[in-house]
Design an enzyme around this catalytic site. Structure first.
Site, PDB file in Angstrom:
ATOM      1  N   CYS A 138       0.797  -1.237   0.000  1.00 16.56           N
ATOM      2  CA  CYS A 138       0.000   0.000   0.000  1.00 16.56           C
ATOM      3  C   CYS A 138       0.829   1.287   0.000  1.00 16.56           C
ATOM      4  CB  CYS A 138      -0.945  -0.006   1.192  1.00 16.56           C
ATOM      5  SG  CYS A 138      -2.005  -1.460   1.215  1.00 16.56           S
ATOM      6  N   HIS A 265      -3.720   7.604   6.353  1.00 14.92           N
ATOM      7  CA  HIS A 265      -3.871   6.338   5.640  1.00 14.92           C
ATOM      8  C   HIS A 265      -5.260   5.766   5.911  1.00 14.92           C
ATOM      9  CE1 HIS A 265      -2.506   2.862   3.466  1.00 14.92           C
ATOM     10  NE2 HIS A 265      -2.758   2.052   4.484  1.00 14.92           N
ATOM     11  N   HIS A 299      -9.872   1.755  -0.658  1.00 11.55           N
ATOM     12  CA  HIS A 299      -8.414   1.643  -0.551  1.00 11.55           C
ATOM     13  C   HIS A 299      -7.886   1.146  -1.889  1.00 11.55           C
ATOM     14  CE1 HIS A 299      -4.437   1.159   0.649  1.00 11.55           C
ATOM     15  NE2 HIS A 299      -4.554   0.370   1.711  1.00 11.55           N
TER      16      HIS A 299
END
Length: 369
Positions: A138, A265, A299
């Site tokens: 990520c 995040h 995401h």
């Protein structure tokens, strides 16, 4: 060696919340989530995902998005432009679709499977000087931006095109399901009732250069850390995220009290949100506006760092703080979570990307002096 300034002079995005960066930012500020519920990915289970509704392939959409950024640049050609790609799955979805259709591997092209698949596709469309690809889960495109920053700051390149890209891969979706972190509804980052994340696909393209243009935003600092606490869980105290943020501020010679906005995040998982909130509180207290925009975009995995960099750039340009959508009752009572978009005068914005294996990257953006 003299350090050059690094400016973001062009950008564009496509994700479930908008076919352009302007549509995306409007969706974020008006709480229009692009997350929808699907039942075809996991048997007997509904999950919420961020899927781009497209009439043609996402690879074609990728080419069009890059073309738009390059054509709007001040470059006559792209022969002195480095391509830096960040992706978590590369061409895995293409491989999956062929295998599930044919039930064997003979028609699978290895060049369209690997992490550098995106670079391979784009190199056939544009005459770029060279390319490099990053796959660090990520943080992939955040690290791609960090590498671009170093190349321009050190004078190695004057122009770098950064691409964050990930598509919905069955392997990825089922992997996160095996971890028990997928939600059946749009995620609620930092809320006490959060129950997981939304896997999503996305494209984010940014052109970085050593000279500013009108409305440029400067990439001022990059911070990396690796806490190596656990393969899939961050350190509960947020030590890794804290270290990355501190390094980004130090790189830019900026004090924490001067940062006006943090794009967290904020995935909506129990472990990530608590850890990151602890890190932000330790460094900033309640002095900074905080939001996660993943309740709108999902995401986007390897594309998330670049996509959220664009969100920070637009927030600075518009002097507007993006809100947290679906945040009702924050678990952390100290942080200044913004629930409604608000006009705000600020000069610096920080973006966090936190990945498996304790891989953490923070990017600091600012209005040029």
């Amino acid at each position: 060696m003299p350090k050059n300034s690094v400016f973001i002079n062009g950008f564009e995005s496509v994700c479930c919340a908008g076919e352009s960066c302007e549509e995306l930012f409007e969706a974020i500020c008006t709480h229009q989530s692009g997350i929808k519920t699907f039942s075809e990915f996991i048997s007997d289970k509904q999950i919420a995902l961020g899927k781009i509704e497209k009439p043609f392939s996402i690879e074609a959409l990728l080419g069009l998005t890059c073309k738009k950024v390059l054509e709007q640049s001040n470059l006559e050609n792209f022969e002195n432009t480095l391509l830096v790609v960040g992706s978590s799955v590369g061409g895995m979805q293409t491989t999956e679709s062929i295998f599930l259709r044919d039930h064997h591997y003979k028609n699978i092209n290895p060049k369209l499977h690997a992490i550098d698949t995106i670079a391979h596709i784009l190199s056939q469309k544009f005459s770029l000087k060279d390319d490099i690809s990053f796959s660090t889960a990520c943080t992939s495109s955040a690290n791609a931006l960090g590498y671009a920053y170093e190349m321009i700051a050190k004078g190695v390149y004057e122009n770098v095109l950064v691409v964050g890209f990930d598509t919905l891969s069955l392997t990825t979706i089922r992997g996160f399901d095996a971890l028990g972190v997928l939600s059946s509804r749009p995620c609620q980052p930092f809320d006490v009732n959060r129950d997981g994340m939304n896997v999503a696909e996305g494209i984010a393209v940014l052109l970085l250069q050593h000279q500013p243009q009108k409305e440029s935003i400067e990439l001022m600092g990059v911070g990396y850390s690796s806490d190596a606490h656990h393969m899939a869980h961050p350190s509960p105290d947020g030590a890794g995220a804290l270290c990355a943020m501190q390094k980004a501020l130090k790189c830019a010679n900026v004090e924490s009290c001067d940062v006006g906005y943090i794009n967290a995040h904020g995935t909506g998982t129990t472990a990530n949100d608590a850890s990151e909130a602890n890190a932000i509180e330790a460094l900033f207290g309640s002095s900074v506006n905080v939001s996660s925009t993943k309740s709108i975009t999902g995401h986007t995995l390897g594309a998330a760092g670049a996509l959220e960099a664009i969100i920070c750039v637009m927030a600075l340009q518009k002097q507007m703080i993006p809100p947290n959508t679906h945040l009702v009752e924050p678990e952390n009572k100290t942080l200044n979570f913004v629930k409604v978009a608000k006009a705000h005068t600020f000069r610096y914005a920080l973006s966090n990307s936190l990945a498996f294996g304790g891989n953490n990257t923070s990017l600091l953006f600012g209005l040029p002096q």
